[in-house]
Write a protein that holds these residues in place. Structure first.
Motif, mmCIF file in Angstrom:
data_model
loop_
_atom_site.group_PDB
_atom_site.id
_atom_site.type_symbol
_atom_site.label_atom_id
_atom_site.label_comp_id
_atom_site.label_asym_id
_atom_site.label_seq_id
_atom_site.Cartn_x
_atom_site.Cartn_y
_atom_site.Cartn_z
ATOM 1 N N ARG C 41 0.860 -1.186 0.000
ATOM 2 C CA ARG C 41 0.000 0.000 0.000
ATOM 3 C C ARG C 41 0.897 1.237 0.000
ATOM 4 O O ARG C 41 2.054 1.144 0.397
ATOM 5 N N GLY C 115 -8.184 10.812 15.421
ATOM 6 C CA GLY C 115 -7.192 10.330 14.462
ATOM 7 C C GLY C 115 -7.747 9.201 13.620
ATOM 8 O O GLY C 115 -8.773 8.602 13.939
ATOM 9 N N PRO C 116 -7.075 8.935 12.493
ATOM 10 C CA PRO C 116 -7.586 7.951 11.537
ATOM 11 C C PRO C 116 -7.490 6.509 12.045
ATOM 12 O O PRO C 116 -6.548 6.169 12.753
ATOM 13 N N VAL C 117 -8.481 5.695 11.690
ATOM 14 C CA VAL C 117 -8.447 4.283 12.068
ATOM 15 C C VAL C 117 -8.667 3.349 10.873
ATOM 16 O O VAL C 117 -8.405 2.152 10.960
ATOM 17 N N THR C 118 -9.155 3.867 9.753
ATOM 18 C CA THR C 118 -9.400 2.984 8.604
ATOM 19 C C THR C 118 -8.174 2.962 7.692
ATOM 20 O O THR C 118 -7.314 3.848 7.757
ATOM 21 N N CYS C 119 -8.095 1.962 6.866
ATOM 22 C CA CYS C 119 -6.923 1.739 6.000
ATOM 23 C C CYS C 119 -6.572 2.990 5.191
ATOM 24 O O CYS C 119 -5.451 3.485 5.213
ATOM 25 N N GLY C 120 -7.594 3.454 4.455
ATOM 26 C CA GLY C 120 -7.341 4.465 3.436
ATOM 27 C C GLY C 120 -7.093 5.861 3.990
ATOM 28 O O GLY C 120 -6.673 6.746 3.260
ATOM 29 N N GLU C 121 -7.363 6.064 5.262
ATOM 30 C CA GLU C 121 -7.104 7.389 5.835
ATOM 31 C C GLU C 121 -5.603 7.621 5.991
ATOM 32 O O GLU C 121 -5.142 8.760 5.936
ATOM 33 N N HIS C 123 -3.130 5.218 4.478
ATOM 34 C CA HIS C 123 -2.528 4.782 3.210
ATOM 35 C C HIS C 123 -3.294 5.446 2.077
ATOM 36 O O HIS C 123 -4.104 4.816 1.405
ATOM 37 N N VAL C 124 -3.024 6.725 1.889
ATOM 38 C CA VAL C 124 -3.805 7.491 0.930
ATOM 39 C C VAL C 124 -3.270 7.278 -0.491
ATOM 40 O O VAL C 124 -2.067 7.371 -0.718
ATOM 41 N N ASP C 125 -4.168 6.966 -1.384
ATOM 42 C CA ASP C 125 -3.778 6.863 -2.800
ATOM 43 C C ASP C 125 -3.474 8.249 -3.330
ATOM 44 O O ASP C 125 -4.235 9.169 -3.119
#
Lengths: 219, 443, 126
Positions: C41, C115-121, C123-125
C-alpha cells in the motif's frame, strides 16, 4: 465517523459472523432432523462415493449437459463463484484487520490480483442482472428474492472496489462496504444464498440416487 | 398468481372440472397443508429455497424445446406456476388454480427427469411435480382417463379392468395360437418354485397380446423355468403411482410382490415396460418400506442380455434394415440399461444408427409419466410438446425405431404419424422373435 | 567532459536533497520503513512534529517505547533505534513490524477517539 467504523468492524462484525456460523449450524442440524423425520424414503440412499462422483462432475464447467447447453452462463458462473470466495477470504485489507485485532496470521493475495478478481465479480453480477432482466425464461421465474441476493453481492463488491480506490467519501463508502458484507454474511443461512451450505447435500443426494439406485450419470 | 401460461391453454376435461367444482378455498388449503406437513420435509423445503432461478433446466425439457422455447414450459416454470404459488400462499389457492396445477402436473410433465442433467444444484423437479400430483389426487382433481385406470387398479389389481377369468383366458388363447408354430409350447401357470415369474402390464392381455405370444416363444425356445400367476397380482403396471394415489400404488405393488413370494420364484422378469419398472424398482418398494425390491426384479432388456451372454438365445438371422434405438427414461435414466440395450440391438441389427442426444440424455417420448393415460383430451399436448423428438427421429434417417417401452411406443407412434416421419416402430422382442433360433418350431 | 561531470554532480545533489526529508524527523511526512522490502500500500501519511503537537505528546517513549520482557520500561525511550530491530518483519514471536505499526497508531486513535483508524485514511492513494 470513527465511532461508526469501530462499531461495524467490532460488535457488528461479531454479530454478523455469529449469525452466519450459528445460523448455518442451526439450518444444517434442523434440516437433517427434518429429513430423518420426513424424508426417510430418501435419506438412507445417501452415499458418499456417488455424492462425490456427482459433485466432482458438476465442478467441471464443461462436463455436464446443463453446463454444455449454456456455456456462457457456465463460464460466468464458475468465474463468479471462484472470485467471490477467494477475494474476501484472502484480501490483504481483511487479513490486516485479523492481524491487528486478533494477532492472527492469514495468507493473502496481492491487492492488484484482488482488484482484478473484484472486477470479475462485478462483471459477473452485471451479467446475471442483465440475463435476469432480458431472458424470457428468467423473467418468467424471477422473484424479489433473486434480485435481493444479486444486488447484495453487487453492493458489497462495488463498495469494496470503490473503497480500495478511495473514491468519493472514503470513510462513508468503507462503512457501507462493511455493512453490505456483513448483511451478505448474515443472509447466507436464511436466504437463497443458503445454497452455499446446502449445495453439497442436494447435489450429493441426486448423485446418490443416480449412482446407487439408477446406475446412471446425473450430469 | 395469474401469469401467462397454463391459464391461456386450458383444456376441458370432465375429471378435472368435476373435481374443482366440488372444491372451496378452505378445503383446498386444509388438504394442501396436510400433504405438505404430513408427507414432505427437507427435500421439498430445500428445493424451493435453494433453486437459484437460473433457468438452466429449460434446455432439458422436450416441452420447452418443442414450443420454441416458450418460457412457461420450462421445468422451473412449471414449478413456478404450481408449487411455488402453493407455498407462497400457504395453500390458500383457488379451485381454478388447482385445475391449472393438475393440467400442468399430469399433462405437461412426464417426470422423465431429463432436467436433472441440467440443474447444477441437483434439484429433482420430477419429485416436486409428483408432490403437486399428490395434492391434486387428494383434492380429487385428476384427468378422467387416468383416474379410470387408477380405479381399475383399485378394483381389479390391474390397469385395464381385465376380469379374473379373462386373464388366464387370454394366456390360454396365446398358448393356443403359439402351438401352431411351436407345438410343445406352454404358458405355465402357477408353477411354484419356477425360476422366473414373467410379469406384464394390463394392456398386454387387452390389446398387445402378440407380446405375450412372443415372450412365451422366447421362454420356451431358450429353455427357461418360468411361470405366470393365474390370480390378480400378475400386472406390474401402476397408474396410481402417477395419479398420486400412493395408497393404491402400495396395494398393487404388495399384490405383485406377494404373488412372486407365493410362487416362490427366484426373480420377476418383466416385459418391455418403463413405468412399471419404475414402480417396482424405485417407487412402490419404498412406499411399502423396502429399500430395494424384495424379490429380484429384472427388466426385459437385462433378461435378453443375460440370455445372449449365456448362449441360451441364439441368432438365426440378422435384422438388416437400419434401426435406431429410443432410450426410455425409466430403464435408462432409471436403471442404467443403455449399454445392455445396445448390445442386444447390435447382436441382431448390424445396421444400428444412434440418435442424438442419446443414452441418459435422450429426449423423452412425451407419453410416459401417465401423460398418455390422460387420454384423448390431451393427445395434442404431448404431440405438439414433442416436435423435438420427431426431429430427432428424422435426423437418424432410418426406417425402423426400436422402443423397448410401452408408453414410449404409444407416444412415438403418435409423433411418427403427426410429423410423418414414416418410420416403423418395434419392440425389441419383435426383432428377437423374428430373428432367433426356434429349435422346436415346425416348418 | 567537465560539463558532463558537473551535470551528474548536480543531479546527484538534487536526488540527495529530495530524499533527505524522508530521513530527517523534523520534516518527515510519511512512515516509510526501509525494513519493508515490498510495499503493498502507499506509505502511511505521518507528519511527526505536526502529529505530536496536535496530540500533545511530549514524551518520546509513548511511541518509541522500550520493553523488558512483558513490561514497558518507564523512563527509557528508543528513538534512533529502528523499530525493526525489535519488531522483525516476519517475527515468529512477539509483534511483527506491520502489526506493530498498525497497533501503535490505531490502538491509540481508538482509545482517544481521535485520528484515523481505517486503511485508506493513512494509506492514501495519490
Amino acid at each position: 465517523m470513527n465511532a461508526a467504523y469501530e462499531f461495524v468492524v467490532g460488535p457488528l462484525a461479531w454479530i454478523a459472523g455469529a449469525i452466519f456460523v450459528l445460523g448455518s449450524i442451526y439450518r444444517l442440524v434442523s434440516m437433517y432432523a427434518l429429513a430423518v423425520k420426513k424424508d426417510y424414503s430418501s435419506l438412507p440412499y445417501m452415499d458418499l462415493k456417488y455424492s462425490l462422483r456427482s459433485i466432482i462432475h458438476w465442478l467441471n464447467p464443461f462436463g455436464t449437459a446443463g453446463w454444455k447447453a449454456s456455456p456462457w452462463t457456465a463460464a460466468v458462473t464458475f468465474i463468479f463463484h471462484i472470485c467471490l470466495i477467494i477475494t474476501p477470504l484472502f484480501l490483504l485489507g481483511h487479513a490486516v484487520l485479523l492481524e491487528t485485532f486478533h494477532g492472527i496470521e492469514w495468507p493473502t493475495i496481492s491487492d492488484g490480483l484482488a482488484d482484478g478478481l473484484t472486477m470479475l465479480v462485478i462483471a459477473g453480477c452485471i451479467f446475471f442482472i442483465i440475463r435476469r432482466a432480458t431472458v424470457d425464461k428468467l423473467k418468467y421465474i424471477t422473484s424479489g428474492m433473486d434480485w435481493f441476493v444479486i444486488f447484495l453481492v453487487l453492493a458489497t463488491f462495488l463498495t469494496g472496489f470503490a473503497a480500495y480506490h478511495q473514491w468519493l467519501n472514503y470513510q462513508f463508502i468503507l462503512i457501507l462496504h462493511i455493512l453490505a458484507g456483513e448483511a451478505m454474511l448474515a443472509s447466507i443461512p436464511f436466504t437463497r444464498l443458503s445454497h452455499m451450505i446446502f449445495w453439497v447435500f442436494i447435489r450429493g443426494y441426486m448423485g446418490s440416487e443416480f449412482g446407487k439406485v439408477r446406475h446412471a450419470k446425473d450430469w | 398468481m395469474s401469469i401467462p401460461g397454463i391459464r391461456d391453454r386450458k383444456i376441458e376435461d370432465v375429471g378435472l372440472q368435476a373435481g374443482v367444482d366440488r372444491l372451496t378455498e378452505d378445503q383446498i388449503q386444509k388438504t394442501i397443508k396436510k400433504v405438505l406437513k404430513g408427507e414432505t420435509g427437507a427435500k421439498l423445503k430445500l428445493y424451493a429455497e435453494t433453486c437459484m432461478r437460473c433457468g438452466l433446466c429449460a434446455e432439458g425439457c422436450h416441452y420447452y424445446m418443442s414450443h420454441d422455447k416458450d418460457p412457461s414450459y420450462a421445468p422451473v416454470s412449471k414449478v413456478r406456476q404450481t408449487m411455488w404459488e402453493i407455498l407462497r400462499h400457504n395453500g390458500k389457492v383457488s379451485p381454478e388454480f388447482i385445475y391449472g396445477c393438475a393440467q400442468i402436473a399430469y399433462t405437461e410433465c412426464n417426470m422423465c427427469k431429463r432436467c436433472a442433467h441440467y440443474c447444477p444444484l441437483g434439484i429433482d423437479i420430477g419429485y416436486i411435480i409428483s408432490v403437486v400430483r399428490r395434492i391434486c389426487h387428494k383434492l380429487g382433481v385428476v384427468p378422467l382417463y387416468i383416474q379410470d385406470t387408477a380405479h381399475s387398479h383399485s378394483a381389479t389389481m390391474n390397469q385395464m379392468w381385465v376380469k379374473d377369468d379373462e386373464w388366464p383366458d387370454a394366456l390360454q388363447w396365446q398358448e393356443d395360437e403359439a402351438r401352431d408354430e411351436i407345438p410343445n409350447l406352454r404358458i405355465p401357470l402357477e408353477v411354484e418354485g419356477a425360476d422366473i415369474f414373467y410379469s406384464v402390464i394390463g394392456p398386454e392381455p387387452k390389446f398387445r397380446t402378440q407380446l405375450i405370444y412372443q415372450a412365451a416363444v422366447l421362454m420356451n425356445e431358450t429353455g427357461q423355468s418360468w411361470t405366470m400367476p393365474a390370480t390378480p397380482g400378475w400386472d406390474n403396471s401402476d397408474m396410481a403411482m402417477y395419479t398420486g394415489d400412493y395408497e393404491v400404488m402400495g396395494r398393487i405393488k404388495r399384490a405383485h410382490f406377494d404373488t412372486a413370494m407365493r410362487l416362490k420364484v427366484k426373480r420377476i422378469v418383466m416385459g418391455e415396460c418403463g413405468h412399471a419398472f419404475r414402480s417396482i424398482y424405485d417407487m412402490g418398494n419404498r412406499w411399502l418400506g423396502w429399500k430395494m425390491h424384495p424379490v429380484r426384479v429384472m427388466h426385459a432388456i437385462e433378461f435378453y442380455h443375460e440370455l445372449l451372454e449365456k448362449g441360451q438365445l441364439k441368432i438365426a438371422k440378422t435384422f438388416d434394415t437400419p434401426v435406431t434405438l429410443h432410450d426410455p427414461c425409466n430403464i435408462i435414466r432409471g436403471r442404467g440399461l443403455m449399454d445392455q440395450a445396445r448390445e442386444v440391438v447390435k447382436a441382431f441389427c448390424p445396421n444400428f444408427v444412434e440418435m442424438t442426444p442419446n443414452r441418459e440424455h435422450n429426449y423423452c417420448c412425451c407419453a410416459g409419466g401417465g401423460v398418455i393415460n390422460c387420454g384423448p383430451p390431451f393427445k395434442n399436448v404431448r404431440v405438439e410438446g414433442n416436435k423435438v423428438k420427431a426431429e430427432q427421429l428424422i435426423r437418424t434417417g432410418v426406417p425402423v425405431v426400436i422402443a423397448p417401452c410401452h408408453n414410449c411406443h404409444g407416444g412415438l407412434e403418435d409423433i411418427i404419424h403427426a410429423y410423418k416421419t414414416g418410420q416403423e416402430l418395434k419392440f425389441l422382442i419383435d426383432i428377437i422373435y423374428e430373428c432367433m433360433e426356434k429349435p422346436d418350431a415346425v416348418e | 567532459m567537465k560539463k558532463q561531470l558537473s551535470v551528474i554532480l548536480l543531479l546527484a545533489a538534487a536526488v540527495l536533497l529530495y530524499l533527505a526529508p524522508a530521513y530527517s524527523q523534523e520534516d518527515m511526512t510519511q512512515l516509510l520503513d526501509p525494513a519493508f522490502t515490498t510495499h503493498q500500500r502507499p506509505a502511511a501519511v505521518f507528519n511527526h512534529d505536526g502529529h505530536n503537537e496536535k496530540a500533545e505528546i511530549e514524551d518520546c517513549s509513548v511511541c518509541h517505547h522500550v520493553y523488558e520482557g512483558e513490561r514497558k520500561v518507564m523512563d527509557d525511550s528508543s528513538e534512533g533505534t529502528p523499530c525493526s530491530e525489535c519488531h522483525a518483519v516476519d517475527a515468529e514471536e512477539g509483534t511483527p513490524l506491520r502489526m506493530a505499526y498498525h497497533r501503535m497508531c490505531t490502538d491509540c486513535h481508538t482509545a482517544k477517539g481521535k485520528g484515523p483508524v481505517t486503511c485508506g485514511e493513512c494509506h492514501v492513494d495519490k
